[in-house]
Enzyme design. Structure first.
Site, short mmCIF file in Angstrom:
data_model
loop_
_atom_site.label_atom_id
_atom_site.label_comp_id
_atom_site.label_asym_id
_atom_site.label_seq_id
_atom_site.Cartn_x
_atom_site.Cartn_y
_atom_site.Cartn_z
N TYR A 142 0.85 -1.21 0.00
CA TYR A 142 0.00 0.00 0.00
C TYR A 142 0.88 1.25 0.00
O TYR A 142 0.64 2.20 -0.75
CB TYR A 142 -0.87 -0.05 1.24
CG TYR A 142 -1.78 1.13 1.51
CD1 TYR A 142 -3.02 1.23 0.89
CD2 TYR A 142 -1.42 2.11 2.42
CE1 TYR A 142 -3.87 2.29 1.18
CE2 TYR A 142 -2.26 3.18 2.72
CZ TYR A 142 -3.49 3.27 2.09
OH TYR A 142 -4.33 4.31 2.37
N LYS A 146 1.11 4.15 -2.90
CA LYS A 146 0.69 5.52 -2.59
C LYS A 146 1.82 6.52 -2.86
O LYS A 146 1.59 7.62 -3.37
CB LYS A 146 0.24 5.63 -1.13
CG LYS A 146 -1.11 4.97 -0.85
CD LYS A 146 -2.24 5.84 -1.36
CE LYS A 146 -3.60 5.25 -1.08
NZ LYS A 146 -4.70 6.05 -1.66
N HIS A 185 -10.13 -0.90 9.73
CA HIS A 185 -9.22 -0.17 10.62
C HIS A 185 -9.66 -0.33 12.08
O HIS A 185 -10.74 -0.83 12.38
CB HIS A 185 -9.20 1.31 10.23
CG HIS A 185 -8.44 1.56 8.98
ND1 HIS A 185 -9.06 1.86 7.78
CD2 HIS A 185 -7.11 1.56 8.70
CE1 HIS A 185 -8.15 2.03 6.84
NE2 HIS A 185 -6.96 1.86 7.37
P1 NAP Z 1 -13.22 3.07 1.70
O1 NAP Z 1 -14.24 3.51 2.68
O2 NAP Z 1 -12.74 1.66 1.76
O3 NAP Z 1 -13.78 3.37 0.25
C1 NAP Z 1 -13.07 2.95 -0.87
C2 NAP Z 1 -13.74 3.54 -2.08
O4 NAP Z 1 -13.00 3.12 -3.26
C3 NAP Z 1 -15.18 3.04 -2.28
O5 NAP Z 1 -15.96 4.11 -2.78
C4 NAP Z 1 -15.02 1.95 -3.34
O6 NAP Z 1 -16.19 1.77 -4.12
C5 NAP Z 1 -13.90 2.54 -4.18
N1 NAP Z 1 -13.20 1.51 -4.96
C6 NAP Z 1 -12.50 0.45 -4.47
N2 NAP Z 1 -12.06 -0.31 -5.50
C7 NAP Z 1 -12.51 0.28 -6.65
C8 NAP Z 1 -12.40 -0.04 -8.03
N3 NAP Z 1 -11.74 -1.13 -8.44
N4 NAP Z 1 -12.98 0.79 -8.91
C9 NAP Z 1 -13.66 1.87 -8.51
N5 NAP Z 1 -13.79 2.24 -7.23
C10 NAP Z 1 -13.23 1.44 -6.30
O7 NAP Z 1 -11.92 3.98 1.79
P2 NAP Z 1 -11.71 5.37 2.55
O8 NAP Z 1 -11.31 5.04 3.94
O9 NAP Z 1 -12.84 6.29 2.26
O10 NAP Z 1 -10.40 5.90 1.81
C11 NAP Z 1 -10.45 6.93 0.85
C12 NAP Z 1 -9.02 7.36 0.53
O11 NAP Z 1 -8.40 7.83 1.73
C13 NAP Z 1 -8.15 6.21 0.02
O12 NAP Z 1 -7.35 6.68 -1.03
C14 NAP Z 1 -7.30 5.83 1.22
O13 NAP Z 1 -6.08 5.28 0.83
C15 NAP Z 1 -7.15 7.17 1.91
N6 NAP Z 1 -6.89 7.12 3.36
C16 NAP Z 1 -7.76 6.46 4.20
C17 NAP Z 1 -7.48 6.43 5.55
C18 NAP Z 1 -8.40 5.71 6.53
O14 NAP Z 1 -8.06 5.65 7.74
N7 NAP Z 1 -9.55 5.20 6.11
C19 NAP Z 1 -6.34 7.07 6.06
C20 NAP Z 1 -5.50 7.75 5.17
C21 NAP Z 1 -5.79 7.76 3.82
P3 NAP Z 1 -17.40 0.80 -3.64
O15 NAP Z 1 -18.11 1.53 -2.53
O16 NAP Z 1 -18.25 0.64 -4.83
O17 NAP Z 1 -16.75 -0.46 -3.16
P1 GDP Z 2 -2.71 1.29 11.07
O1 GDP Z 2 -2.96 2.55 11.83
O2 GDP Z 2 -2.40 1.52 9.64
O3 GDP Z 2 -1.69 0.42 11.75
O4 GDP Z 2 -4.05 0.43 11.01
P2 GDP Z 2 -5.27 0.12 11.98
O5 GDP Z 2 -6.29 1.16 11.88
O6 GDP Z 2 -5.67 -1.27 11.60
O7 GDP Z 2 -4.72 0.16 13.48
C1 GDP Z 2 -3.89 -0.83 13.94
C2 GDP Z 2 -3.55 -0.69 15.42
O8 GDP Z 2 -4.71 -0.89 16.25
C3 GDP Z 2 -2.55 -1.75 15.83
O9 GDP Z 2 -1.75 -1.30 16.91
C4 GDP Z 2 -3.48 -2.89 16.29
O10 GDP Z 2 -2.82 -3.81 17.16
C5 GDP Z 2 -4.55 -2.08 17.03
N1 GDP Z 2 -5.86 -2.75 17.15
C6 GDP Z 2 -6.48 -3.10 18.33
N2 GDP Z 2 -7.63 -3.71 18.12
C7 GDP Z 2 -7.81 -3.71 16.75
C8 GDP Z 2 -8.86 -4.18 15.91
O11 GDP Z 2 -9.87 -4.72 16.35
N3 GDP Z 2 -8.70 -3.99 14.55
C9 GDP Z 2 -7.59 -3.40 14.04
N4 GDP Z 2 -7.51 -3.22 12.71
N5 GDP Z 2 -6.56 -2.97 14.81
C10 GDP Z 2 -6.69 -3.12 16.15
#
Ligand code: NAP
Ligand code: GDP
Length: 320
Positions: A142, A146, A185
């Site tokens: 990942y 990125k 997560h």
């Molecule tokens: P998410 O809830 O898992 O949503 C992923 C999105 O991508 C959904 O709309 C999904 O569509 C779409 N997608 C996945 N595969 C696809 C494909 N093959 N073609 C078209 N669309 C596709 O993710 P999110 O957490 O909102 O993340 C959004 C962005 O923020 C990402 O770039 C991620 O890397 C970044 N980000 C997230 C976090 C976090 O903690 N969540 C932290 C830092 C950065 P469907 O709904 O149709 O499946």
């Molecule tokens: P990261 O921040 O990219 O490492 O991803 P996560 O959002 O999955 O967070 C991971 C951290 O949360 C690690 O320290 C895990 O051991 C802790 N953790 C505790 N309970 C959970 C759980 O139920 N799910 C996940 N994904 N992580 C957990």
């Protein structure tokens, strides 16, 4: 009279956690009459496929793109599937940026993450450090995919004069998150586990030691910042979108905040044989603060309570 040029803003990944946050902010707080917003799901176009990506660009003729679509997962999903995270994200990113160039999109904002920074580093991490050493081994696929967005953004700027940029959010949470307990997560995973523990009167499990530190941004705050970046930020270089360093919290405290929001009184168990992942990735938001010194983040406990309430109210339809 000056004629307003209409913007068509295509949001890939518009149905995910961050995409839904932007939809909410645009609908409830920040509508602009010269903007048309289009939120895509994978059903509208599979962005792994170049022809499908071209078809959706042809259909909407975007002037601006917010590129969120990605293969996204928590620590344990990444550890199981580094190759898939690398290949799928490389493909989607290449297709979206290539089409954005082909269709003369004026600006693209893509999404990196603070978990892609070097593992062995000094703290706080800042925007200049994206490529300064290998990422944590748990999510190298990942992370490298990125990082290549930043390489492509600089290449498109240098060779074609494109304004393609990126933002770097810390961990995100909120309504419409992925509450799957194996792949998601930590916050949505713990919310789902707390819901079941309370409902079934069982003990509540935290994976790992609970000691690792994380910064968390509420999806609606991130959405507000995304809209600002789209409208106002003109650099190609990334910008970290994170809460302050002082707001970094141990996972154990996050679990306690979630249990408080559920008013859970049962037993709490730490499964210390499960991975902790990266110990910390403390990021500086000094650059963001230079641009927006007065931005107010939603207090963590309030954002957790709203996310828990959303999950309880939407349990049947939530992604889990
Ligand atoms: P998410 O809830 O898992 O949503 C992923 C999105 O991508 C959904 O709309 C999904 O569509 C779409 N997608 C996945 N595969 C696809 C494909 N093959 N073609 C078209 N669309 C596709 O993710 P999110 O957490 O909102 O993340 C959004 C962005 O923020 C990402 O770039 C991620 O890397 C970044 N980000 C997230 C976090 C976090 O903690 N969540 C932290 C830092 C950065 P469907 O709904 O149709 O499946
Ligand atoms: P990261 O921040 O990219 O490492 O991803 P996560 O959002 O999955 O967070 C991971 C951290 O949360 C690690 O320290 C895990 O051991 C802790 N953790 C505790 N309970 C959970 C759980 O139920 N799910 C996940 N994904 N992580 C957990």
């Amino acid at each position: 009279m000056v004629k307003q040029v209409r913007k068509v803003i295509l949001v890939t990944g518009g149905t995910g956690l961050v995409g839904k946050g932007i939809q909410t902010v645009i609908a409830q707080e920040d509508k602009c009459p010269d903007e048309e917003w289009v939120f895509l799901s994978s059903k509208d176009a599979n962005l792994l496929d170049e022809a499908d990506t071209r078809r959706i660009f042809e259909k909407h003729q975007p002037t601006h793109v917010i590129h969120l679509a990605a293969m996204v997962g928590g620590l344990f999903h990444n550890m199981r599937a580094n190759l898939d995270f690398f290949r799928n994200n490389m493909m989607m990113n290449d297709n979206v940026l290539k089409m954005s160039h082909e269709f003369e999109v004026k600006k693209v904002v893509s999404c990196l993450s603070t978990c892609i920074f070097p593992d062995k580093t000094t703290y706080p991490i800042d925007e200049t450090m994206v490529h300064l050493g290998p990422p944590h081994d748990s999510n190298f696929g990942y992370s490298y995919a990125k990082r290549m967005i930043d390489v492509m953004n600089r290449g498109y700027a240098q060779q074609h004069g494109c304004q393609f940029t990126s933002v770097v959010p810390c961990n995100v949470f909120g309504p419409h998150d992925n509450f799957n307990m194996e792949n998601g997560h930590v916050i949505p995973g713990l919310i789902h586990k707390a819901y079941l523990a309370k409902r079934d009167e069982k003990s509540f499990e935290i994976w790992g030691t609970g000691k690792p530190l994380r910064q968390f941004i509420y999806s609606l705050d991130l959405a507000r910042l995304f809209v600002w970046v789209l409208r106002e930020y003109t650099e190609v270089e990334p910008i970290i979108l994170s809460v302050d360093e002082a707001d970094e919290v141990p996972i154990g405290d996050v679990a306690q905040a979630i249990l408080k929001a559920f008013d859970f009184q049962g037993d709490v168990i730490y499964l210390t044989d499960k991975a902790d992942g990266q110990f910390k990735k403390t990021a500086s938001n000094a650059k963001l603060r230079r641009y927006l010194p007065d931005f107010k983040f939603t207090p963590f406990s309030q954002a957790i309570q709203e996310s828990v309430d959303w999950f309880k109210a939407n349990y049947d339809s939530a992604r889990k």
